[in-house]
Design an enzyme around this catalytic site. Structure first.
Site, mmCIF file in Angstrom:
data_model
loop_
_atom_site.group_PDB
_atom_site.id
_atom_site.type_symbol
_atom_site.label_atom_id
_atom_site.label_comp_id
_atom_site.label_asym_id
_atom_site.label_seq_id
_atom_site.Cartn_x
_atom_site.Cartn_y
_atom_site.Cartn_z
ATOM 1 N N GLU A 64 -7.384 17.050 -35.558
ATOM 2 C CA GLU A 64 -8.663 16.399 -35.217
ATOM 3 C C GLU A 64 -8.460 15.375 -34.102
ATOM 4 O OE1 GLU A 64 -11.507 15.894 -38.995
ATOM 5 O OE2 GLU A 64 -9.474 15.218 -39.350
ATOM 6 N N THR A 74 -14.901 37.255 -32.528
ATOM 7 C CA THR A 74 -15.695 36.925 -31.346
ATOM 8 C C THR A 74 -16.957 36.279 -31.899
ATOM 9 O OG1 THR A 74 -16.910 39.003 -31.277
ATOM 10 C CG2 THR A 74 -14.833 38.964 -30.063
ATOM 11 N N HIS A 75 -17.461 35.278 -31.219
ATOM 12 C CA HIS A 75 -18.609 34.500 -31.724
ATOM 13 C C HIS A 75 -18.328 33.911 -33.099
ATOM 14 C CE1 HIS A 75 -20.916 36.685 -28.582
ATOM 15 N NE2 HIS A 75 -20.170 37.703 -28.972
ATOM 16 N N LYS A 123 -4.123 3.718 -12.261
ATOM 17 C CA LYS A 123 -2.957 3.781 -13.155
ATOM 18 C C LYS A 123 -3.322 3.883 -14.624
ATOM 19 C CE LYS A 123 -0.675 1.395 -9.670
ATOM 20 N NZ LYS A 123 -2.027 1.233 -9.093
ATOM 21 N N LYS A 165 -8.655 15.466 -51.455
ATOM 22 C CA LYS A 165 -8.678 15.823 -50.036
ATOM 23 C C LYS A 165 -7.328 15.790 -49.337
ATOM 24 C CE LYS A 165 -12.025 15.229 -47.455
ATOM 25 N NZ LYS A 165 -13.034 15.878 -46.672
ATOM 26 N N TYR A 220 -6.545 2.171 2.331
ATOM 27 C CA TYR A 220 -6.390 1.621 0.984
ATOM 28 C C TYR A 220 -7.575 0.722 0.622
ATOM 29 C CZ TYR A 220 -4.709 -0.970 -3.039
ATOM 30 O OH TYR A 220 -4.607 -1.521 -4.289
ATOM 31 N N SER A 247 -7.735 11.160 -48.382
ATOM 32 C CA SER A 247 -8.949 10.356 -48.289
ATOM 33 C C SER A 247 -8.799 9.177 -49.228
ATOM 34 C CB SER A 247 -10.140 11.212 -48.692
ATOM 35 O OG SER A 247 -11.183 10.394 -49.175
ATOM 36 N N GLN A 287 -6.316 0.544 -7.387
ATOM 37 C CA GLN A 287 -5.424 -0.005 -8.410
ATOM 38 C C GLN A 287 -5.793 0.556 -9.789
ATOM 39 O OE1 GLN A 287 -4.041 -4.149 -8.276
ATOM 40 N NE2 GLN A 287 -5.357 -4.519 -10.045
ATOM 41 N N ASN A 307 -6.664 16.032 -45.309
ATOM 42 C CA ASN A 307 -7.433 16.137 -44.060
ATOM 43 C C ASN A 307 -6.566 16.518 -42.859
ATOM 44 O OD1 ASN A 307 -9.797 15.417 -45.375
ATOM 45 N ND2 ASN A 307 -9.372 13.226 -45.082
ATOM 46 N N ASN A 329 0.820 -1.220 0.000
ATOM 47 C CA ASN A 329 0.000 0.000 0.000
ATOM 48 C C ASN A 329 0.855 1.271 0.000
ATOM 49 O OD1 ASN A 329 -1.976 -1.863 0.186
ATOM 50 N ND2 ASN A 329 -2.683 -1.310 2.252
HETATM 51 N N1 ARG Z 1 -1.448 -3.438 -7.332
HETATM 52 C C1 ARG Z 1 -1.931 -2.709 -6.199
HETATM 53 C C2 ARG Z 1 -2.327 -1.302 -6.640
HETATM 54 O O1 ARG Z 1 -1.926 -0.907 -7.669
HETATM 55 C C3 ARG Z 1 -0.846 -2.618 -5.168
HETATM 56 C C4 ARG Z 1 -1.344 -2.499 -3.788
HETATM 57 C C5 ARG Z 1 -2.003 -3.742 -3.384
HETATM 58 N N2 ARG Z 1 -2.357 -3.747 -2.017
HETATM 59 C C6 ARG Z 1 -3.194 -4.663 -1.510
HETATM 60 N N3 ARG Z 1 -3.427 -4.568 -0.250
HETATM 61 N N4 ARG Z 1 -3.726 -5.604 -2.252
HETATM 62 O O2 ARG Z 1 -3.024 -0.614 -5.945
#
Ligand code: ARG
Length: 459
Positions: A291, A156-157, A326, A284, A318, A278, A323, A286, A111
């Site tokens: 975009e 503007t606008h 990420k 074309k 925690y 295109s 998790q 593009n 954690n």
């Molecule tokens: N892979 C977990 C995460 O990204 C790590 C921490 C896990 N902790 C636990 N008590 N299972 O959050």
């Protein structure tokens, strides 16, 4: 020792579908350099306070460095059954250095370990992003320098409003990206807090030296509350929100490039190397790059919403939900980094159609405000002047002319105060260069703003 580091209290094997559902290795493997660096610092600290011996520390460190080399060479085997990057490294360490590996996790929990890794990662990425933004700002300044005499309508606008210098328009983006860099810089203070030693949530019974770990890892501060330390993801939310604001700026720039490169505007042409064709319409070209930047902005906003929603109402400390922080984080870092790089490369290659820009300032009564100001200086209140010029605009429109194309005689029917010198005031260059108020589009102001910005970038 059971197969999994936490397997002691389990009598049944984890179901394969659970293993693949809970595994995060495909996402969090990019944290490996930080996980290893953090573990090395942790080992050194454990030895420093005699929780492990110097010999144990050095064999752990050698083992960790070997893992780093294996991952770098692509020799490392990743496997869902080992959940995440932390467990991969720990279990490989056991194979590499034997039983002493079991001591690495003393006074530590995944954690506090995971949040340490993410903080180290994000500090590095934030610095890289700031570096990228500095490059982009340089590119914008060079572009602005090239266009201190290029005139286009300001809008503007999305209606033609008043003429401005293209340099002034681009310097507006300089200001936006400057604020973005400042925001990223400010956020570093909150990223740069060392959480290790908070353990699972309550701290640890071992006599650890958190300040020493922080020093080794170059953190100016250590977290003050162990519960907050393992449950805080504010610094990621803040990054995602700063990134979202930055993407707003990229999306606005992109939108203008898209509009300006249309035949309706015809102000710019995108470089061939940054456009696509295109498959059906041979004529074309593009604007896919701007975009996609515009589209990816939506993904970045979504990533911010995703993490806010994941964190909302989570009880302390925690929870495994976290998790999921990420994927949105890494995705946003990748998108933002790519957008910075691609814009910095594309801007110098834009072909500017100065003639089309200038022509567009000649139609649409862009000098109406200047004519009203002319009357105000000659003594009538602004609202009255506004009304008077409004009537002149209707008359000119009905006669298919612009204000400066009317004769003096015609103009005088709207106000006897109008004299021959009005025609000078109505010229585009005059309109621009008379806007000398601080921050206005007069060439001398814009040159000064560019100089000032160049000076600040050098520091
Ligand atoms: N892979 C977990 C995460 O990204 C790590 C921490 C896990 N902790 C636990 N008590 N299972 O959050």
């Amino acid at each position: 020792m059971s197969e999994k580091p936490w397997g002691g209290r389990f009598s049944e094997k984890t179901d394969r579908i659970v293993e693949s559902f809970t595994s995060s290795i495909n996402i969090d493997k990019r944290l490996y350099p930080y996980d290893i660096e953090g573990s090395i610092a942790h080992c050194k600290m454990l030895a420093e306070v005699s929780i492990i011996t110097e010999e144990e520390a050095s064999s752990l460190i050698q083992g960790l460095e070997k893992i780093r080399r294996e991952i770098e060479r692509g020799k490392f085997q990743f496997d869902d059954s080992l959940e995440d990057i932390h467990m991969h490294i720990e279990s490989t360490l056991l194979q590499n250095v034997g039983k002493v590996a079991q001591k690495l996790h003393t006074a530590r929990s995944r954690n506090d370990q995971v949040v340490l890794d993410v903080r180290m990662y994000l500090k590095n990425e934030t610095l890289k992003i700031m570096h990228g933004l500095a490059k982009l700002k340089k590119v914008i300044l060079a572009f602005a320098r090239d266009h201190v005499d290029t005139i286009l309508p300001g809008y503007t606008h999305l209606q033609r409003a008043q003429p401005v210098l293209l340099a002034h328009h681009m310097m507006a983006y300089y200001e936006m990206f400057l604020r973005d860099s400042e925001r990223f810089g400010d956020s570093l203070k909150r990223i740069n807090v060392m959480p290790l030693g908070s353990a699972a949530l309550a701290g640890t019974t071992y006599p650890i030296d958190r300040a020493y770990t922080a020093k080794l890892l170059d953190f100016p501060e250590i977290s003050r509350n162990s519960i907050d330390s393992v449950s805080d993801r504010d610094f990621i939310i803040e990054f995602l929100s700063t990134a979202s604001i930055c993407m707003v700026h990229f999306s606005r720039l992109s939108e203008e490039l898209i509009l300006w490169s249309s035949s309706e505007f015809g102000f710019i042409e995108l470089p061939d190397s940054f456009a696509t064709g295109s498959s059906i319409m041979p004529q074309k070209k593009n604007p896919d790059v701007p975009e996609l930047i515009r589209g990816k902005t939506g993904i970045v906003f979504g990533n911010l919403m995703a993490l806010l929603s994941i964190m909302k109402s989570l009880p302390l400390a925690y929870n495994r939900d976290m998790q999921e922080d990420k994927r949105p984080l890494f995705d946003t870092v990748d998108i933002l980094t790519a957008c910075i790089t691609i814009c910095a490369a594309m801007i110098p290659k834009l072909k500017i159609n100065k003639e089309a820009m200038r022509m567009a300032t000649c139609k649409g009564f862009l000098n109406a405000t200047d004519m009203a100001d002319y009357l105000v200086i000659r003594g009538i209140p602004f609202r009255q002047a506004h009304d008077c010029v409004g009537k002149a605009v209707i008359y000119a429109k009905d006669n298919n002319k612009e204000l400066h194309e009317l004769t003096l005689k015609e103009l005088k029917t709207f106000s006897s105060l109008i004299k021959k010198d009005v025609f000078n005031i109505l010229k585009t260059e005059q309109m621009i260069n008379r806007r000398k108020s601080f921050g206005g589009t007069a060439k001398e102001n814009v040159m000064a703003a560019i100089k000032e910005a160049e000076k600040n970038l050098e520091i």
